[in-house]
Design a protein around this motif. Structure first.
Motif, PDB file in Angstrom:
ATOM      1  N   LEU A 243     -14.804 -12.713 -23.261  1.00  0.00           N
ATOM      2  CA  LEU A 243     -14.452 -13.983 -22.639  1.00  0.00           C
ATOM      3  C   LEU A 243     -14.101 -13.776 -21.172  1.00  0.00           C
ATOM      4  CD1 LEU A 243     -14.022 -17.001 -23.066  1.00  0.00           C
ATOM      5  CD2 LEU A 243     -11.635 -16.510 -23.665  1.00  0.00           C
ATOM      6  N   ALA A 244     -13.325 -12.734 -20.894  1.00  0.00           N
ATOM      7  CA  ALA A 244     -12.967 -12.424 -19.507  1.00  0.00           C
ATOM      8  C   ALA A 244     -14.204 -12.043 -18.709  1.00  0.00           C
ATOM      9  CB  ALA A 244     -11.934 -11.297 -19.473  1.00  0.00           C
ATOM     10  N   PHE A 245     -15.131 -11.333 -19.356  1.00  0.00           N
ATOM     11  CA  PHE A 245     -16.362 -10.932 -18.681  1.00  0.00           C
ATOM     12  C   PHE A 245     -17.183 -12.153 -18.296  1.00  0.00           C
ATOM     13  CE2 PHE A 245     -20.873  -9.779 -18.745  1.00  0.00           C
ATOM     14  CZ  PHE A 245     -20.888  -8.706 -17.876  1.00  0.00           C
ATOM     15  N   LEU A 246     -17.318 -13.099 -19.234  1.00  0.00           N
ATOM     16  CA  LEU A 246     -18.070 -14.325 -18.956  1.00  0.00           C
ATOM     17  C   LEU A 246     -17.401 -15.128 -17.838  1.00  0.00           C
ATOM     18  CD1 LEU A 246     -19.038 -15.508 -22.549  1.00  0.00           C
ATOM     19  CD2 LEU A 246     -20.540 -14.529 -20.822  1.00  0.00           C
ATOM     20  N   TRP A 247     -16.068 -15.182 -17.854  1.00  0.00           N
ATOM     21  CA  TRP A 247     -15.345 -15.911 -16.816  1.00  0.00           C
ATOM     22  C   TRP A 247     -15.588 -15.288 -15.448  1.00  0.00           C
ATOM     23  CZ3 TRP A 247     -13.314 -20.287 -15.468  1.00  0.00           C
ATOM     24  CH2 TRP A 247     -12.442 -20.353 -14.389  1.00  0.00           C
ATOM     25  N   SER A 248     -15.652 -13.959 -15.407  1.00  0.00           N
ATOM     26  CA  SER A 248     -15.887 -13.278 -14.131  1.00  0.00           C
ATOM     27  C   SER A 248     -17.277 -13.571 -13.592  1.00  0.00           C
ATOM     28  CB  SER A 248     -15.707 -11.762 -14.293  1.00  0.00           C
ATOM     29  OG  SER A 248     -16.750 -11.216 -15.086  1.00  0.00           O
ATOM     30  N   ARG A 249     -18.237 -13.854 -14.489  1.00  0.00           N
ATOM     31  CA  ARG A 249     -19.610 -14.145 -14.070  1.00  0.00           C
ATOM     32  C   ARG A 249     -19.858 -15.646 -13.857  1.00  0.00           C
ATOM     33  NH1 ARG A 249     -23.293 -10.066 -15.455  1.00  0.00           N
ATOM     34  NH2 ARG A 249     -24.858 -11.417 -14.506  1.00  0.00           N
ATOM     35  N   LEU A 250     -18.894 -16.469 -14.276  1.00  0.00           N
ATOM     36  CA  LEU A 250     -19.048 -17.920 -14.151  1.00  0.00           C
ATOM     37  C   LEU A 250     -19.064 -18.321 -12.676  1.00  0.00           C
ATOM     38  CD1 LEU A 250     -19.043 -20.715 -15.614  1.00  0.00           C
ATOM     39  CD2 LEU A 250     -16.572 -20.705 -15.311  1.00  0.00           C
ATOM     40  N   PRO A 251     -20.095 -19.057 -12.223  1.00  0.00           N
ATOM     41  CA  PRO A 251     -20.127 -19.498 -10.827  1.00  0.00           C
ATOM     42  C   PRO A 251     -19.063 -20.558 -10.570  1.00  0.00           C
ATOM     43  CG  PRO A 251     -21.961 -20.443 -12.047  1.00  0.00           C
ATOM     44  CD  PRO A 251     -21.293 -19.472 -12.977  1.00  0.00           C
ATOM     45  N   LYS A 252     -17.986 -20.175  -9.906  1.00  0.00           N
ATOM     46  CA  LYS A 252     -16.841 -21.067  -9.732  1.00  0.00           C
ATOM     47  C   LYS A 252     -17.187 -22.308  -8.923  1.00  0.00           C
ATOM     48  CE  LYS A 252     -14.358 -17.832 -11.718  1.00  0.00           C
ATOM     49  NZ  LYS A 252     -15.347 -16.714 -11.727  1.00  0.00           N
ATOM     50  N   PHE A 253     -18.179 -22.220  -8.025  1.00  0.00           N
ATOM     51  CA  PHE A 253     -18.523 -23.386  -7.208  1.00  0.00           C
ATOM     52  C   PHE A 253     -19.090 -24.509  -8.068  1.00  0.00           C
ATOM     53  CE2 PHE A 253     -22.337 -20.799  -7.321  1.00  0.00           C
ATOM     54  CZ  PHE A 253     -23.364 -21.703  -7.468  1.00  0.00           C
ATOM     55  N   LEU A 254     -19.633 -24.163  -9.247  1.00  0.00           N
ATOM     56  CA  LEU A 254     -20.145 -25.202 -10.142  1.00  0.00           C
ATOM     57  C   LEU A 254     -19.002 -25.979 -10.783  1.00  0.00           C
ATOM     58  CD1 LEU A 254     -23.193 -23.450 -11.824  1.00  0.00           C
ATOM     59  CD2 LEU A 254     -23.170 -25.122  -9.983  1.00  0.00           C
ATOM     60  N   ILE A 255     -17.863 -25.311 -10.942  1.00  0.00           N
ATOM     61  CA  ILE A 255     -16.671 -26.022 -11.425  1.00  0.00           C
ATOM     62  C   ILE A 255     -16.284 -27.076 -10.394  1.00  0.00           C
ATOM     63  CG2 ILE A 255     -14.233 -25.800 -12.021  1.00  0.00           C
ATOM     64  CD1 ILE A 255     -14.822 -23.008 -13.040  1.00  0.00           C
ATOM     65  N   GLY A 256     -16.394 -26.696  -9.114  1.00  0.00           N
ATOM     66  CA  GLY A 256     -16.125 -27.650  -8.050  1.00  0.00           C
ATOM     67  C   GLY A 256     -17.104 -28.811  -8.075  1.00  0.00           C
ATOM     68  N   PHE A 257     -18.381 -28.512  -8.304  1.00  0.00           N
ATOM     69  CA  PHE A 257     -19.416 -29.552  -8.398  1.00  0.00           C
ATOM     70  C   PHE A 257     -19.063 -30.545  -9.501  1.00  0.00           C
ATOM     71  CE2 PHE A 257     -23.186 -31.199 -10.467  1.00  0.00           C
ATOM     72  CZ  PHE A 257     -23.984 -31.631  -9.415  1.00  0.00           C
ATOM     73  N   LEU A 258     -18.763 -30.031 -10.688  1.00  0.00           N
ATOM     74  CA  LEU A 258     -18.450 -30.895 -11.820  1.00  0.00           C
ATOM     75  C   LEU A 258     -17.150 -31.664 -11.588  1.00  0.00           C
ATOM     76  CD1 LEU A 258     -19.416 -28.455 -14.720  1.00  0.00           C
ATOM     77  CD2 LEU A 258     -20.685 -30.468 -13.947  1.00  0.00           C
ATOM     78  N   ALA A 259     -16.174 -31.015 -10.922  1.00  0.00           N
ATOM     79  CA  ALA A 259     -14.893 -31.671 -10.650  1.00  0.00           C
ATOM     80  C   ALA A 259     -15.094 -32.852  -9.691  1.00  0.00           C
ATOM     81  CB  ALA A 259     -13.912 -30.665 -10.054  1.00  0.00           C
ATOM     82  N   PHE A 260     -15.850 -32.644  -8.616  1.00  0.00           N
ATOM     83  CA  PHE A 260     -16.107 -33.734  -7.672  1.00  0.00           C
ATOM     84  C   PHE A 260     -16.896 -34.857  -8.344  1.00  0.00           C
ATOM     85  CE2 PHE A 260     -15.110 -30.754  -4.171  1.00  0.00           C
ATOM     86  CZ  PHE A 260     -14.345 -31.601  -3.371  1.00  0.00           C
ATOM     87  N   SER A 261     -17.854 -34.491  -9.207  1.00  0.00           N
ATOM     88  CA  SER A 261     -18.637 -35.491  -9.914  1.00  0.00           C
ATOM     89  C   SER A 261     -17.746 -36.327 -10.826  1.00  0.00           C
ATOM     90  CB  SER A 261     -19.743 -34.814 -10.723  1.00  0.00           C
ATOM     91  OG  SER A 261     -20.551 -35.776 -11.374  1.00  0.00           O
ATOM     92  N   LEU A 262     -16.822 -35.657 -11.514  1.00  0.00           N
ATOM     93  CA  LEU A 262     -15.899 -36.366 -12.398  1.00  0.00           C
ATOM     94  C   LEU A 262     -14.989 -37.292 -11.603  1.00  0.00           C
ATOM     95  CD1 LEU A 262     -14.670 -36.818 -15.192  1.00  0.00           C
ATOM     96  CD2 LEU A 262     -13.199 -34.833 -14.793  1.00  0.00           C
TER      97      LEU A 262
END
Length: 330
Positions: A243-262
């Motif tokens: 889980l930590a490995f996947l989180w480290s590879r997760l593109p954090k800027f996409l979280i920003g994209f989804l957050a702004f969209s929401l």
């Protein structure tokens, strides 16, 4: 602190000059997006002259501007825009994206392309062209040369479709609604999709815009899925906390994209604010596209014509499948 930041200024200024030059050139060529010229001018500069090394740190920041631009882009892609085309339209969008990525994967194996290059072509055709390619490049840790190939492929066929589609639509006797859906579903870059739709009729242009924005709105989800796919492929027995490995590879800027969209969806971001953020993302993308060109060394591009053949195959399959879907469903 000022001294450390100062080393980035020459390269950033060069990207701005190259990107703005692309905008100026595009003003004189109808129906052509400046992206093509920003990247092309950057490539010419990179390969025609030996750039002094003090430009290198600033040019290398183009990925930062890309990530920030993608995050801000979410502000203009409120999720209700997707809902305006209804459940049928959303299903068609999902089918188109799936067909594009699977076809690119299959043809990539036939032509011996690297998996990540095939994925970039697939997501470029399937979702939203250059923006999706650049976002995915960072998310799956693909090489810059792969991104350059994928972008060149998308831009080439996008320019061809801009002139070919209206002629085909008239020859086939398509209705405004059918042509708008077909264009919005199958043309890669937003600018080309919108221009092609309006070249047919105003109604077709409006429909193409909404359908294309619906594909764009799914960019964060699609890129996230690809990022997790490649992250899982990299997991070995030595990784204790997956889980930590996947989180480290997760593109954090996409979280920003989804957050702004929401935030745009729930009305926290006003239309005026969304417009300002969208304009800011365009300037950041201008730096990004120039940086892509300035980072492309032709000597390192050894895949030859194969990516273009794969791109042609994917574009053809997507065009035919979406035409059939529109013909039988819309």
């Amino acid at each position: 602190m000022v001294t450390k930041l100062g080393k980035y200024i020459p390269g950033i200024c060069l990207m701005f000059v190259v990107g703005y030059a692309g905008k100026l050139v595009a003003n004189y060529i109808p129906h052509c997006e400046y992206v093509l010229f920003a990247i092309a001018i950057g490539m010419i500069v990179r390969n025609a002259v030996v750039l002094p090394k003090f430009f290198t740190p600033g040019i290398a920041t183009y990925e930062l501007w890309m990530k920030t631009g993608v995050a801000l882009l979410g502000a203009r892609l409120a999720l209700q825009e997707v809902l305006t085309i209804g459940a049928t339209g959303i299903v068609l969008v999902i089918i188109e994206i799936t067909v594009a990525i699977l076809t690119a994967t299959y043809l990539g194996k036939i032509f011996g392309l690297k998996d990540k290059l095939a994925s970039l072509i697939g997501v470029g055709v399937g979702v939203c062209g250059v923006s999706a390619i650049i976002g995915t490049t960072s998310a799956i840790e693909a090489e810059e040369d792969d991104a350059a190939y994928a972008i060149a492929t998308i831009l080439l066929f996008g320019a061809i479709m801009l002139f070919l589609y209206p002629a085909l639509g008239n020859w086939l006797g398509m209705t405004d609604t059918a042509f708008g859906y077909w264009t919005g579903l199958s043309i890669d870059n937003t600018a080309e999709a919108v221009a092609t739709g309006f070249a047919f009729s105003d109604m077709a242009g409006n429909i193409a815009t909404v359908v294309k924005l619906s594909r764009n709105a799914l960019m964060g989800i699609v890129v996230l899925i690809l990022a997790l796919h490649y992250a899982r492929k990299g997991i070995t027995g030595q990784v204790q906390n997956k889980l930590a490995f996947l989180w480290s590879r997760l593109p954090k800027f996409l979280i920003g994209f989804l957050a702004f969209s929401l935030l745009a969806t729930i009305g926290f971001i006003t239309p005026g604010q969304a417009k300002l953020l969208n304009n800011a993302s365009k300037w950041l993308f201008m730096l990004t596209f120039a940086g892509v060109g300035l980072s492309t060394d032709f000597k390192r591009m050894k895949a030859g014509i194969k990516p273009f053949l794969v791109g042609f195959g994917v574009e053809t399959v997507v065009s035919l499948v979406t035409f059939a879907l529109v013909y039988y469903v819309i």
